[in-house]
Design an enzyme around this catalytic site. Structure first.
Site, mmCIF file in Angstrom:
data_model
loop_
_atom_site.group_PDB
_atom_site.id
_atom_site.type_symbol
_atom_site.label_atom_id
_atom_site.label_comp_id
_atom_site.label_asym_id
_atom_site.label_seq_id
_atom_site.Cartn_x
_atom_site.Cartn_y
_atom_site.Cartn_z
ATOM 1 N N LYS A 127 0.889 -1.035 -0.054
ATOM 2 C CA LYS A 127 -0.127 -0.077 0.039
ATOM 3 C C LYS A 127 0.684 1.357 0.017
ATOM 4 O O LYS A 127 1.978 1.338 0.413
ATOM 5 C CB LYS A 127 -0.947 0.075 1.388
ATOM 6 N N ASP A 167 -7.059 4.492 -4.439
ATOM 7 C CA ASP A 167 -7.473 4.299 -3.260
ATOM 8 C C ASP A 167 -8.125 5.749 -3.190
ATOM 9 O O ASP A 167 -8.370 6.407 -3.995
ATOM 10 C CB ASP A 167 -6.610 3.778 -1.876
HETATM 11 P P1 NDP Z 1 -12.738 8.102 -2.919
HETATM 12 O O1 NDP Z 1 -11.763 9.040 -2.620
HETATM 13 O O2 NDP Z 1 -13.306 7.901 -4.081
HETATM 14 O O3 NDP Z 1 -14.000 8.426 -1.707
HETATM 15 C C1 NDP Z 1 -13.730 8.522 -0.574
HETATM 16 C C2 NDP Z 1 -15.255 8.700 -0.007
HETATM 17 O O4 NDP Z 1 -14.972 8.629 1.647
HETATM 18 C C3 NDP Z 1 -15.573 10.359 -0.182
HETATM 19 O O5 NDP Z 1 -16.702 10.446 0.040
HETATM 20 C C4 NDP Z 1 -15.069 10.818 1.243
HETATM 21 O O6 NDP Z 1 -15.465 12.140 1.364
HETATM 22 C C5 NDP Z 1 -15.149 10.005 2.359
HETATM 23 N N1 NDP Z 1 -14.285 9.970 3.232
HETATM 24 C C6 NDP Z 1 -13.046 9.947 3.070
HETATM 25 N N2 NDP Z 1 -12.183 10.163 4.282
HETATM 26 C C7 NDP Z 1 -13.032 10.325 5.103
HETATM 27 C C8 NDP Z 1 -13.103 10.485 6.633
HETATM 28 N N3 NDP Z 1 -11.648 10.713 7.129
HETATM 29 N N4 NDP Z 1 -14.208 10.778 7.189
HETATM 30 C C9 NDP Z 1 -15.360 10.533 6.540
HETATM 31 N N5 NDP Z 1 -15.397 10.133 5.002
HETATM 32 C C10 NDP Z 1 -14.221 10.150 4.437
HETATM 33 O O7 NDP Z 1 -12.300 7.021 -2.392
HETATM 34 P P2 NDP Z 1 -12.834 5.249 -2.377
HETATM 35 O O8 NDP Z 1 -14.266 5.087 -2.592
HETATM 36 O O9 NDP Z 1 -11.738 4.506 -3.538
HETATM 37 O O10 NDP Z 1 -12.555 4.401 -1.178
HETATM 38 C C11 NDP Z 1 -13.465 4.485 -0.020
HETATM 39 C C12 NDP Z 1 -12.874 3.298 0.810
HETATM 40 O O11 NDP Z 1 -13.008 1.916 0.195
HETATM 41 C C13 NDP Z 1 -11.636 3.407 1.416
HETATM 42 O O12 NDP Z 1 -11.723 2.825 2.672
HETATM 43 C C14 NDP Z 1 -10.852 2.485 0.394
HETATM 44 O O13 NDP Z 1 -9.468 2.159 1.143
HETATM 45 C C15 NDP Z 1 -11.762 1.387 0.193
HETATM 46 N N6 NDP Z 1 -11.325 0.564 -1.094
HETATM 47 C C16 NDP Z 1 -11.149 1.260 -2.095
HETATM 48 C C17 NDP Z 1 -10.988 0.448 -3.264
HETATM 49 C C18 NDP Z 1 -10.819 1.046 -4.527
HETATM 50 O O14 NDP Z 1 -10.943 0.188 -5.533
HETATM 51 N N7 NDP Z 1 -10.965 2.104 -4.710
HETATM 52 C C19 NDP Z 1 -10.768 -0.918 -3.368
HETATM 53 C C20 NDP Z 1 -11.167 -1.624 -2.024
HETATM 54 C C21 NDP Z 1 -11.321 -0.827 -0.849
HETATM 55 P P3 NDP Z 1 -14.771 13.356 1.404
HETATM 56 O O15 NDP Z 1 -14.989 13.853 -0.172
HETATM 57 O O16 NDP Z 1 -15.443 14.504 2.278
HETATM 58 O O17 NDP Z 1 -13.419 12.972 1.795
HETATM 59 O O1 2IT Z 2 -7.995 -1.387 -0.935
HETATM 60 C C1 2IT Z 2 -7.850 -1.855 -2.061
HETATM 61 O O2 2IT Z 2 -8.231 -3.103 -2.128
HETATM 62 C C2 2IT Z 2 -7.639 -1.059 -3.071
HETATM 63 N N1 2IT Z 2 -7.503 0.341 -2.875
HETATM 64 C C3 2IT Z 2 -7.542 -1.380 -4.419
HETATM 65 C C4 2IT Z 2 -5.892 -2.046 -4.816
HETATM 66 C C5 2IT Z 2 -5.785 -2.285 -6.073
HETATM 67 O O3 2IT Z 2 -4.637 -2.769 -6.233
HETATM 68 O O4 2IT Z 2 -6.706 -2.411 -6.796
#
Ligand code: NDP
Ligand code: 2IT
Length: 445
Positions: A127, A167
């Site tokens: 990561k 992420d």
């Molecule tokens: P984005 O940046 O696209 O969206 C993040 C969302 O979460 C936004 O709505 C943001 O709001 C909110 N958020 C972020 N930080 C905080 C905080 N400290 N408190 C409250 N809300 C918060 O990210 P993703 O959708 O990609 O990721 C969301 C989650 O999913 C994370 O935990 C990530 O690790 C996990 N994840 C993502 C993957 C991927 O493929 N993208 C794969 C697996 C897991 P704001 O705009 O106000 O910051």
């Molecule tokens: O938390 C996760 O699994 C991710 N942000 C996606 C990682 C990836 O390599 O696609």
């Protein structure tokens, strides 16, 4: 904690890395659920597998200097934790958020080892990230930051060494800028990043994969209760990549999604979220979720994000960030009749909340299983890049669906084998761990 070996390793981690609360939390959660495995397989202790698996193989910390639009020099801290390569090249996302520090990147990297193992694909765990806040920055500032970040990172990654992806705060725009800089410095065009644009080697369905996969996983849990997602009321936190595509899939399977959030507050739309509007606001205009109620007069916006869990629902999908759902919120969800929680985010439920869900015997899918569809589809992107071919959306989506069905079955079977039937936290940790641990044994110390 009953097992002495587990206690000893957890204490060592806490002593060696003081103050890293999220990292301690993730290590304790995984190791505690491994107790029955460790008692059955003495060789795990004899070969020091827990000591080795909790210590990253390599950690890189670097300066990221860049110049903002006003001509001022800015400096951020970049990180990449190459955690475990037993099963393949390090693989895991990059997070750009002001809260990023070694604790957060290590907890995410540690979780990623077991998540990637569960996918059945050959990927190690890693990561990365930076304490850079893309919010309010111009495209040019984001580009200069991404270029500077890659100007150091490029020497540590490669298509067969370490393959980052997105992420929080890192989506298609950031991946494009980082890919461009990598290619320019190394003079190599290959799949060193995933989540790439469709024009230059990205996989169809990668954008949708995490959210879709979370809903596929949730549906598998519901099948075990002789239920399904159709007709259910769903609350989803966040409004980023994972939340948007969880909403899309839940709606397409006949559920009604009534709430979304960001870190400032949440919206409630009793008639069902208008997803096209959310996509425009978030993906194109990069606005706050509060803007939704300016265009949908019947919807309501409430300041503060944790209140979202007070909305009565059948299914809750936390898709924002770590520790966003605490024990009190969990109790409220259970009291309001929630029957299933699948974690789209990484570690969104606090340990107290997880306990509430498990004690109440509602279906609970932990992040490393329920959100594994994102990285699994990254693995499929790597496969397509290696072949220099692109599969259709439906082909990738079908593979993603099958992987989520398999992960659910694997976690469920492991939970049964180790005498905690229905406990997918234990099942996912045990199944994910065993494949990595057995491989580490084959590779020698
Ligand atoms: P984005 O940046 O696209 O969206 C993040 C969302 O979460 C936004 O709505 C943001 O709001 C909110 N958020 C972020 N930080 C905080 C905080 N400290 N408190 C409250 N809300 C918060 O990210 P993703 O959708 O990609 O990721 C969301 C989650 O999913 C994370 O935990 C990530 O690790 C996990 N994840 C993502 C993957 C991927 O493929 N993208 C794969 C697996 C897991 P704001 O705009 O106000 O910051
Ligand atoms: O938390 C996760 O699994 C991710 N942000 C996606 C990682 C990836 O390599 O696609």
């Amino acid at each position: 904690m009953s097992n002495q070996y587990v206690s000893r390793v957890v204490e060592t981690v806490k002593k060696r890395y003081p103050g890293e609360a999220e990292f301690h939390q993730a290590v304790a959660e995984v190791l505690e659920s491994l107790t029955p495995v460790i008692e059955k397989n003495k060789v795990i202790e004899e070969l020091g597998i827990l000591e080795r698996i909790t210590e990253p193989e390599r950690q890189i910390i670097f300066r990221v200097p860049w110049v903002d639009d006003a001509g001022k020099v800015q400096v951020n801290r970049g990180l990449r934790v190459q955690y475990n390569s037993a099963l393949g090249p390090y693989k895991g996302g990059i997070r750009f958020h002001p809260s990023v520090n070694t604790s957060i990147i290590k907890f995410l990297g540690f979780e990623q080892i077991f998540k990637n193992s569960l996918t059945g694909l050959m990927m190690g765990g890693g990561k990365g990230g930076a304490d850079f806040d893309p919010k309010g920055k111009s495209d040019n500032e984001v580009m200069r930051f991404c270029q500077s970040f890659m100007t150091e990172l490029y020497r540590h990654i490669d298509a067969d060494t370490d393959v980052p992806a997105g992420d929080i705060g890192v989506g298609g725009r950031e991946i494009g800028f980082m890919f461009g800089q990598y290619k320019r410095i190394k003079n190599i065009f290959h799949g060193v990043l995933t989540g790439k644009g469709l024009l230059y080697g990205g996989s169809l369905a990668r954008t949708e994969a995490t959210g879709y996969g979370t809903v596929y996983f949730c549906n598998e849990m519901l099948k075990d209760r002789q239920s399904c997602i159709e007709g259910k009321k769903v609350v989803i936190s966040g409004s980023g990549n994972v939340a948007i595509y969880a909403t899309e899939k839940a709606m397409s399977l006949g559920a009604k999604v009534v709430a979304l959030s960001d870190s400032s507050g949440y919206i409630y739309d009793a008639e069902g979220i208008k997803l096209d509007l959310v996509k425009r606001l978030k993906e194109i205009e990069r606005k706050r979720i509060s803007e939704y109620v300016k265009e949908v007069k019947s919807a309501k916006y409430t300041e503060g994000c944790s209140g979202i869990w007070t909305i009565p629902c059948d299914i809750a999908l936390p898709c924002a960030t770590q520790n966003e759902l605490d024990g009190n919120s969990a109790q409220t969800l259970v009291k309001n009749g929630c029957i299933a929680v699948a974690e789209g985010a990484n570690m969104p439920s606090t340990p107290d909340a997880v306990k509430v869900f498990l004690d109440a015997k509602i279906s609970f899918g932990p992040g490393k299983a329920a959100n594994a569809g994102g990285v699994a589809t990254s693995g499929l992107e790597m496969a397509q890049n290696s072949q220099r071919l692109s599969w259709t959306f439906d082909e990738v989506d079908a593979k993603l669906h099958q992987i989520m069905v398999n992960i659910h079955a694997t976690a469920k079977n492991a939970a049964e084998e180790y005498n905690t039937p229905g406990n997918l936290v234990n099942g996912a940790n045990i199944a994910g761990f065993l494949k990595v641990a057995n491989t580490m044994m084959l590779h020698g110390v």
